[in-house]
Motif scaffolding. Structure first.
Motif, short mmCIF file in Angstrom:
data_model
loop_
_atom_site.label_atom_id
_atom_site.label_comp_id
_atom_site.label_asym_id
_atom_site.label_seq_id
_atom_site.Cartn_x
_atom_site.Cartn_y
_atom_site.Cartn_z
N ASP A 187 0.87 -1.18 0.00
CA ASP A 187 0.00 0.00 0.00
C ASP A 187 0.90 1.22 0.00
OD1 ASP A 187 -1.70 2.13 0.50
OD2 ASP A 187 -2.86 1.09 2.03
N TRP A 188 0.96 1.92 -1.14
CA TRP A 188 1.90 3.02 -1.28
C TRP A 188 1.63 4.15 -0.27
CZ3 TRP A 188 0.57 8.07 -2.51
CH2 TRP A 188 -0.73 8.27 -2.97
N THR A 189 0.39 4.24 0.22
CA THR A 189 0.08 5.31 1.18
C THR A 189 0.72 5.05 2.55
OG1 THR A 189 -2.01 4.29 1.88
CG2 THR A 189 -2.09 5.83 0.02
N ASP A 190 1.16 3.79 2.81
CA ASP A 190 1.89 3.51 4.04
C ASP A 190 3.24 4.24 4.06
OD1 ASP A 190 -0.08 1.86 5.04
OD2 ASP A 190 0.91 -0.01 4.42
N GLY A 191 3.75 4.60 2.89
CA GLY A 191 5.09 5.18 2.78
C GLY A 191 5.11 6.67 2.54
N ILE A 192 4.04 7.38 2.89
CA ILE A 192 4.03 8.83 2.76
C ILE A 192 3.69 9.46 4.11
CG2 ILE A 192 3.45 8.83 0.30
CD1 ILE A 192 0.55 9.48 1.06
N GLY A 193 4.03 10.73 4.24
CA GLY A 193 3.76 11.42 5.49
C GLY A 193 4.90 11.30 6.48
N PRO A 194 4.72 11.80 7.71
CA PRO A 194 5.77 11.75 8.72
C PRO A 194 6.23 10.31 8.98
CG PRO A 194 4.00 13.21 9.42
CD PRO A 194 3.52 12.52 8.19
N VAL A 195 7.52 10.10 8.93
CA VAL A 195 8.06 8.73 9.04
C VAL A 195 7.67 8.09 10.36
CG1 VAL A 195 10.19 7.38 9.17
CG2 VAL A 195 9.99 9.22 7.48
N GLU A 196 7.66 8.87 11.43
CA GLU A 196 7.36 8.31 12.76
C GLU A 196 5.91 7.85 12.88
OE1 GLU A 196 6.86 12.82 12.96
OE2 GLU A 196 8.30 11.38 12.11
N LYS A 197 5.06 8.27 11.95
CA LYS A 197 3.65 7.86 12.00
C LYS A 197 3.33 6.74 11.02
CE LYS A 197 1.88 12.34 13.57
NZ LYS A 197 0.94 13.46 13.29
N ARG A 198 4.32 6.27 10.29
CA ARG A 198 4.06 5.23 9.29
C ARG A 198 3.95 3.86 9.95
NH1 ARG A 198 8.27 7.16 4.47
NH2 ARG A 198 7.51 9.33 4.39
N PRO A 199 3.08 3.01 9.45
CA PRO A 199 2.89 1.69 10.07
C PRO A 199 3.99 0.70 9.68
CG PRO A 199 1.48 1.90 8.15
CD PRO A 199 2.15 3.23 8.32
N THR A 200 4.26 -0.22 10.57
CA THR A 200 5.11 -1.38 10.24
C THR A 200 4.18 -2.54 9.88
OG1 THR A 200 6.92 -0.70 11.68
CG2 THR A 200 6.78 -3.04 11.14
N ARG A 201 4.43 -3.13 8.71
CA ARG A 201 3.56 -4.20 8.21
C ARG A 201 4.33 -5.52 8.10
NH1 ARG A 201 -1.55 -1.82 8.30
NH2 ARG A 201 -1.61 0.08 7.02
N LEU A 202 3.57 -6.61 8.13
CA LEU A 202 4.13 -7.90 7.72
C LEU A 202 4.21 -7.90 6.20
CD1 LEU A 202 2.28 -10.51 9.98
CD2 LEU A 202 4.60 -9.61 10.25
N GLU A 203 5.43 -7.99 5.68
CA GLU A 203 5.62 -7.97 4.23
C GLU A 203 5.63 -9.42 3.75
OE1 GLU A 203 6.29 -8.17 0.76
OE2 GLU A 203 8.36 -8.39 1.47
N LEU A 204 4.59 -9.80 3.01
CA LEU A 204 4.33 -11.21 2.74
C LEU A 204 5.18 -11.80 1.62
CD1 LEU A 204 0.42 -11.19 3.01
CD2 LEU A 204 2.12 -11.73 4.78
N ALA A 205 5.68 -10.96 0.71
CA ALA A 205 6.46 -11.50 -0.40
C ALA A 205 7.80 -12.06 0.07
CB ALA A 205 6.68 -10.42 -1.46
#
Length: 500
Positions: free
Chosen positions: A78-96
């Motif tokens: 989800d490209w929107t996970d990687g925009i905005g203030p870095v400290e507010k970005r979510p950490t995801r399980l990256e399945l690939a």
């Protein structure tokens, strides 16, 4: 010493080399981004966390285009996970790749990084779990000037000017069963068409790349490509294909991988032209060979040893045998430059990379870095049909194959003729004779050679110059007849210039 003869004429042109033929690839995969190009705790990191030693090396290399962010990664991203203030970005399980994705690097940071290294960006949208609308939103965020939700959000996040990303991939390897939300050819073709419509409505100036086959060994090849093209032909500019070649304990089969690559390209060209004829269109779709490389498990047995969800470790070394196999593949790309316009070596750093870096430590050039540096600098112009007559070697896969292979480039603007030649003989140097009468009076400029003492050794932190570039002279009897020696198991660049 064996002998070879080259026959070439300046008027027998294959096609113009697109500078994007010498591209590379950065994916959120293992140590390519994190502790690769990006390591904020490194002593040489800049204010954004990017390693300046890597930036300096890439400025020297001058790669024309880099594909990002994937790769298999993009089909769950989800490209929107990687925009905005870095400290507010979510950490995801990256399945690939089965890791934690912190999203510290997103599209804005990567665009900033491409400017630091003087390259263009080839962006990919998610057509696995992603939607056509989300892809359109990403184009709006990146390319629209302002006055809308997404473009104004980009401005709010610190980028007042649009990114102006011209080239976009419609997903990645959607033919592969390993892909997140893998689709059938018809389902993908329909989804890609509708996505292309929305993306071009947002920005009509962009170029689009549809997913072709990721491996000719798949049962879906080449029907996948036909069905996708039947759905998308008028909406795209390029069809993507991928291919990796593995060392399987047979040296000649590995070195001659370019033969399979050439055949693969010809099959895709035939498929494209079939659909072109079927649609009664004058438009020609070209090829983007945007993932290719060699894989040598013999010298890279410890790569990717991390457990699921743990931090990736390791990096791969490009041995001389890998460089020679890869160089042959690039010659095949040049020799198909009428149809192949874009290509991306995979991957840029650590993972089959041109550069290796230690976490918290130093960086080194692989032999393949030296190869690409010379290609990018000297491999521009018109690719010429080149007939090579030489002794042959017997391979298991391909039968009797000439021991000399290569390509010729004529740059009319710079008035230079450049040959990229490989001697695949295990035992013998080769004396090459060439007549360049059709070019007029020429003067030899240089003969550069990439070689090494050990076919299975590459540059390491302890021995960073196992593979080096050296130069030698060219003999000539007059201004159109030339002779030069290709050392055994070597890549060679031979360049000439007009006297007047």
């Amino acid at each position: 010493m064996k002998e070879a003869k080259l026959i070439v004429n300046k008027d027998f042109v294959i096609g113009e080399i697109d500078k994007r033929l010498y591209g590379s690839f950065v994916e959120h995969m293992r140590r390519v981004v994190y502790t690769g190009i990006y390591e904020p705790t490194h002593p040489l990191a800049d204010k954004q966390g990017f390693r300046t030693d890597v930036i300096d090396l890439l400025k020297e290399l001058n790669i024309p285009i880099i594909r990002y962010p994937g790769g298999n990664f993009v089909s769950g991203y989800d490209w929107t996970d990687g925009i905005g203030p870095v400290e507010k970005r979510p950490t995801r399980l990256e399945l690939a790749w089965k890791v934690h994705e912190t999203n510290e690097v997103g599209i804005d940071e990567f665009v900033d990084w491409t400017k630091k290294v003087n390259t263009e960006l080839m962006a990919a949208v998610n057509l696995g779990t992603g939607s056509a609308k989300e892809a359109g939103n990403m184009v709006e965020y990146c390319n629209h000037s302002g006055g809308t939700y997404w473009s104004d959000l980009r401005k709010a996040f610190g980028h007042k000017q649009p990114h102006h990303i011209k080239l976009w991939c419609l997903g990645n390897e959607m033919d592969g069963p390993w892909q997140i939300n893998h689709l059938t050819a018809d389902d993908y073709g329909k989804k890609a068409k509708e996505t292309a419509k929305i993306m071009k409505w947002v920005d009509p100036s962009i170029e689009l790349v549809a997913c072709g086959s990721s491996d000719p060994a798949l049962a879906s090849f080449p029907d996948w490509d036909r069905v996708v093209l039947e759905n998308t032909y008028e909406d795209i500019e390029y069809l993507s294909i991928h291919r990796y070649y593995f060392y399987e304990n047979n040296i000649l089969d590995y070195l001659y991988s370019y033969i399979d690559m050439n055949n693969y390209i010809k099959s895709i060209v035939s498929t494209i032209d079939f659909v072109k004829a079927k649609k009664r269109t004058k438009k020609t779709v070209h090829i983007s060979f945007d993932e290719y490389n060699v894989v040598n498990p013999v010298i890279n047995q410890t790569i990717d040893t991390h457990a699921e969800w743990e931090k990736p470790k390791g990096e791969s070394v490009a041995a001389l045998i890998d460089l020679l196999a890869l160089a042959g593949m690039i010659c095949a790309l040049m020799n198909n430059s009428d149809r192949v316009k874009i290509a991306c070596q995979a991957l840029l750093i650590n993972e089959g990379g041109l550069i290796n870096v230690q976490e918290g430590g130093s960086s080194i050039k692989q032999g393949t870095f030296l190869l690409f540096r010379e290609l990018i600098k000297h491999g521009n112009g018109s690719a010429l049909y080149t007939r090579i007559e030489s002794a042959k070697a017997e391979s298991n896969k391909y039968g009797d194959v000439p021991i000399v292979y290569g390509s010729a480039i004529y740059n009319q603007k710079d008035k230079k003729v450049t040959f990229f030649l490989l001697n695949y003989s295990m035992d013998d140097d080769v004396k090459v004779d060439i007549n360049l009468q059709s070019f007029g009076k020429l003067l030899p400029i240089e003969h550069a050679i990439l070689e090494g003492n050990d076919l299975f050794a590459g540059n390491t932190y302890d021995e960073p110059e196992k593979i080096i570039l050296k130069k030698t002279s060219i003999d000539f009897s007059n201004d159109s007849n030339f002779h030069f020696i290709l050392p055994k198991l070597s890549w060679n660049m031979i360049q000439f210039s007009h006297l007047n």
